[in-house]
Design a protein around this motif. Structure first.
Motif, mmCIF file in Angstrom:
data_model
loop_
_atom_site.group_PDB
_atom_site.id
_atom_site.type_symbol
_atom_site.label_atom_id
_atom_site.label_comp_id
_atom_site.label_asym_id
_atom_site.label_seq_id
_atom_site.Cartn_x
_atom_site.Cartn_y
_atom_site.Cartn_z
ATOM 1 N N LEU A 139 0.826 -1.209 0.000
ATOM 2 C CA LEU A 139 0.000 0.000 0.000
ATOM 3 C C LEU A 139 0.863 1.264 0.000
ATOM 4 C CD1 LEU A 139 -2.823 -1.058 2.488
ATOM 5 C CD2 LEU A 139 -3.056 -0.657 0.027
ATOM 6 N N SER A 140 1.992 1.194 0.693
ATOM 7 C CA SER A 140 2.914 2.329 0.710
ATOM 8 C C SER A 140 3.476 2.597 -0.689
ATOM 9 C CB SER A 140 4.049 2.063 1.701
ATOM 10 O OG SER A 140 4.996 3.102 1.645
ATOM 11 N N VAL A 141 3.896 1.545 -1.367
ATOM 12 C CA VAL A 141 4.403 1.698 -2.735
ATOM 13 C C VAL A 141 3.296 2.216 -3.651
ATOM 14 C CG1 VAL A 141 5.282 0.423 -4.733
ATOM 15 C CG2 VAL A 141 6.233 -0.018 -2.466
ATOM 16 N N PHE A 142 2.098 1.672 -3.516
ATOM 17 C CA PHE A 142 0.966 2.107 -4.324
ATOM 18 C C PHE A 142 0.685 3.595 -4.096
ATOM 19 C CE2 PHE A 142 -3.658 2.401 -5.148
ATOM 20 C CZ PHE A 142 -3.639 2.048 -6.486
ATOM 21 N N SER A 143 0.817 4.048 -2.853
ATOM 22 C CA SER A 143 0.600 5.464 -2.548
ATOM 23 C C SER A 143 1.638 6.343 -3.245
ATOM 24 C CB SER A 143 0.648 5.697 -1.037
ATOM 25 O OG SER A 143 -0.382 4.992 -0.399
ATOM 26 N N TRP A 144 2.889 5.912 -3.233
ATOM 27 C CA TRP A 144 3.942 6.684 -3.907
ATOM 28 C C TRP A 144 3.718 6.721 -5.412
ATOM 29 C CZ3 TRP A 144 6.833 10.337 -2.399
ATOM 30 C CH2 TRP A 144 7.218 10.421 -1.066
ATOM 31 N N VAL A 145 3.256 5.620 -5.970
ATOM 32 C CA VAL A 145 2.939 5.614 -7.400
ATOM 33 C C VAL A 145 1.811 6.605 -7.691
ATOM 34 C CG1 VAL A 145 2.012 4.195 -9.275
ATOM 35 C CG2 VAL A 145 3.801 3.276 -7.793
ATOM 36 N N ALA A 146 0.845 6.700 -6.808
ATOM 37 C CA ALA A 146 -0.288 7.613 -6.999
ATOM 38 C C ALA A 146 0.160 9.077 -6.976
ATOM 39 C CB ALA A 146 -1.348 7.369 -5.926
ATOM 40 N N VAL A 147 1.128 9.431 -6.132
ATOM 41 C CA VAL A 147 1.558 10.828 -6.053
ATOM 42 C C VAL A 147 2.630 11.168 -7.092
ATOM 43 C CG1 VAL A 147 0.950 11.093 -3.630
ATOM 44 C CG2 VAL A 147 3.286 10.463 -4.250
ATOM 45 N N TRP A 148 3.117 10.172 -7.800
ATOM 46 C CA TRP A 148 4.186 10.419 -8.777
ATOM 47 C C TRP A 148 3.734 11.400 -9.859
ATOM 48 C CZ3 TRP A 148 9.149 8.816 -8.537
ATOM 49 C CH2 TRP A 148 9.922 9.051 -9.652
ATOM 50 N N GLU A 149 2.565 11.192 -10.431
ATOM 51 C CA GLU A 149 2.085 12.047 -11.528
ATOM 52 C C GLU A 149 1.921 13.510 -11.100
ATOM 53 O OE1 GLU A 149 0.590 13.093 -15.392
ATOM 54 O OE2 GLU A 149 1.892 11.515 -14.651
ATOM 55 N N PRO A 150 1.245 13.809 -9.988
ATOM 56 C CA PRO A 150 1.151 15.231 -9.628
ATOM 57 C C PRO A 150 2.515 15.842 -9.301
ATOM 58 C CG PRO A 150 -0.036 13.871 -8.023
ATOM 59 C CD PRO A 150 0.388 12.989 -9.139
ATOM 60 N N PHE A 151 3.395 15.090 -8.665
ATOM 61 C CA PHE A 151 4.736 15.612 -8.393
ATOM 62 C C PHE A 151 5.455 15.915 -9.699
ATOM 63 C CE2 PHE A 151 5.556 13.647 -3.918
ATOM 64 C CZ PHE A 151 4.596 14.475 -3.393
ATOM 65 N N ASN A 152 5.357 15.009 -10.656
ATOM 66 C CA ASN A 152 6.011 15.203 -11.950
ATOM 67 C C ASN A 152 5.459 16.434 -12.661
ATOM 68 O OD1 ASN A 152 7.886 14.223 -13.963
ATOM 69 N ND2 ASN A 152 6.092 13.733 -15.181
ATOM 70 N N ILE A 153 4.166 16.618 -12.630
ATOM 71 C CA ILE A 153 3.555 17.772 -13.292
ATOM 72 C C ILE A 153 3.999 19.072 -12.631
ATOM 73 C CG2 ILE A 153 1.365 18.974 -13.695
ATOM 74 C CD1 ILE A 153 0.107 16.174 -14.073
ATOM 75 N N PHE A 154 3.880 19.135 -11.298
ATOM 76 C CA PHE A 154 4.188 20.382 -10.599
ATOM 77 C C PHE A 154 5.680 20.691 -10.541
ATOM 78 C CE2 PHE A 154 -0.042 19.682 -8.420
ATOM 79 C CZ PHE A 154 -0.670 20.696 -9.112
ATOM 80 N N LEU A 155 6.532 19.680 -10.623
ATOM 81 C CA LEU A 155 7.969 19.921 -10.542
ATOM 82 C C LEU A 155 8.651 20.038 -11.906
ATOM 83 C CD1 LEU A 155 8.944 17.537 -7.610
ATOM 84 C CD2 LEU A 155 8.671 20.016 -7.542
ATOM 85 N N TYR A 156 8.181 19.318 -12.923
ATOM 86 C CA TYR A 156 8.939 19.235 -14.172
ATOM 87 C C TYR A 156 8.155 19.582 -15.439
ATOM 88 C CZ TYR A 156 12.029 16.709 -11.057
ATOM 89 O OH TYR A 156 12.824 16.361 -10.006
ATOM 90 N N ASP A 157 6.950 19.076 -15.604
ATOM 91 C CA ASP A 157 6.247 19.190 -16.889
ATOM 92 C C ASP A 157 5.990 20.625 -17.331
ATOM 93 O OD1 ASP A 157 6.240 16.470 -17.131
ATOM 94 O OD2 ASP A 157 4.094 16.199 -16.779
ATOM 95 N N TRP A 158 5.836 21.546 -16.414
ATOM 96 C CA TRP A 158 5.533 22.928 -16.767
ATOM 97 C C TRP A 158 6.747 23.667 -17.322
ATOM 98 C CZ3 TRP A 158 8.315 26.785 -14.446
ATOM 99 C CH2 TRP A 158 9.047 26.424 -13.315
ATOM 100 N N ARG A 159 7.952 23.128 -17.123
ATOM 101 C CA ARG A 159 9.165 23.850 -17.518
ATOM 102 C C ARG A 159 9.302 24.045 -19.022
ATOM 103 N NH1 ARG A 159 13.755 21.505 -13.394
ATOM 104 N NH2 ARG A 159 12.735 22.240 -11.495
ATOM 105 N N GLY A 160 8.923 23.047 -19.826
ATOM 106 C CA GLY A 160 9.014 23.181 -21.280
ATOM 107 C C GLY A 160 8.151 24.311 -21.818
#
Length: 181
Positions: A139-160
């Motif tokens: 469940l802990s790993v599943f939780s980290w997988v769930a937050v991966w996408e918003p973290f990626n968007i807010f930290l990296y995807d907007w830069r381009g």
């Protein structure tokens, strides 16, 4: 202003229409263009450090293709094109923010469910054990997988899109110089 304090980009064109028109590229011609003049200028701008100094766009044309008022027309056309590209980048950033917010809400709900399941499993088997440890770890790993996408968007995807916006803002504000070849 001294030349050392100006970011210069330049391009050689056969006529001013090549600035925006898609090129008729031929791999059999050694001087054939594969991108529009504006795309080439933006590529050159991307290679520069664009902090603190103004930008000058130098367009080199055959003397017979330079007409009175061409500099002003070209500056206005570049500004309109850059404004359209800035609006596109802004829309992409807004869309990323919406997707990031939705992903974050989804991730929070998934984490809350995972915490609830972990608590329930702990309540069912208070002594613990291998199965409980395995399920809670999963469940802990599943939780980290769930937050991966918003973290990626807010930290990296907007830069381009943000970089694209800055480049076109720089192009919109640049001084245009037209020189004969």
């Amino acid at each position: 202003m001294p030349n050392s304090q100006v970011n210069k980009v330049s391009i050689q064109l056969n006529n001013i229409d090549e600035l925006f028109a898609p090129p008729a590229a031929s791999p059999f011609e050694p001087d054939s263009r594969y991108v529009t003049g504006v795309e080439e200028l933006v590529r050159q701008l991307a290679r520069l450090r664009l902090r603190y100094h103004p930008t000058q766009v130098c367009i080199v044309l055959p003397a017979e293709n330079i007409e009175p008022g061409l500099k002003e027309k070209t500056r206005a056309a570049l500004a309109r094109y850059a404004t359209a590209q800035i609006e596109t980048a802004d829309a992409e950033i807004d869309q990323l923010r919406r997707r990031g917010r939705f992903s974050l809400i989804s991730a929070i709900l998934i984490i809350l469910v995972a915490i609830g399941l972990a608590w329930f499993i702990g309540w069912l088997h208070p002594a613990g054990g291998t199965l409980q440890t395995f399920v809670v770890g999963g469940l802990s790993v599943f939780s980290w997988v769930a937050v991966w996408e918003p973290f990626n968007i807010f930290l990296y995807d907007w830069r381009g899109p943000a970089r694209t916006r800055r480049l076109f803002e720089r192009l919109r504000q640049s001084e245009v110089v037209i020189q004969p070849s």
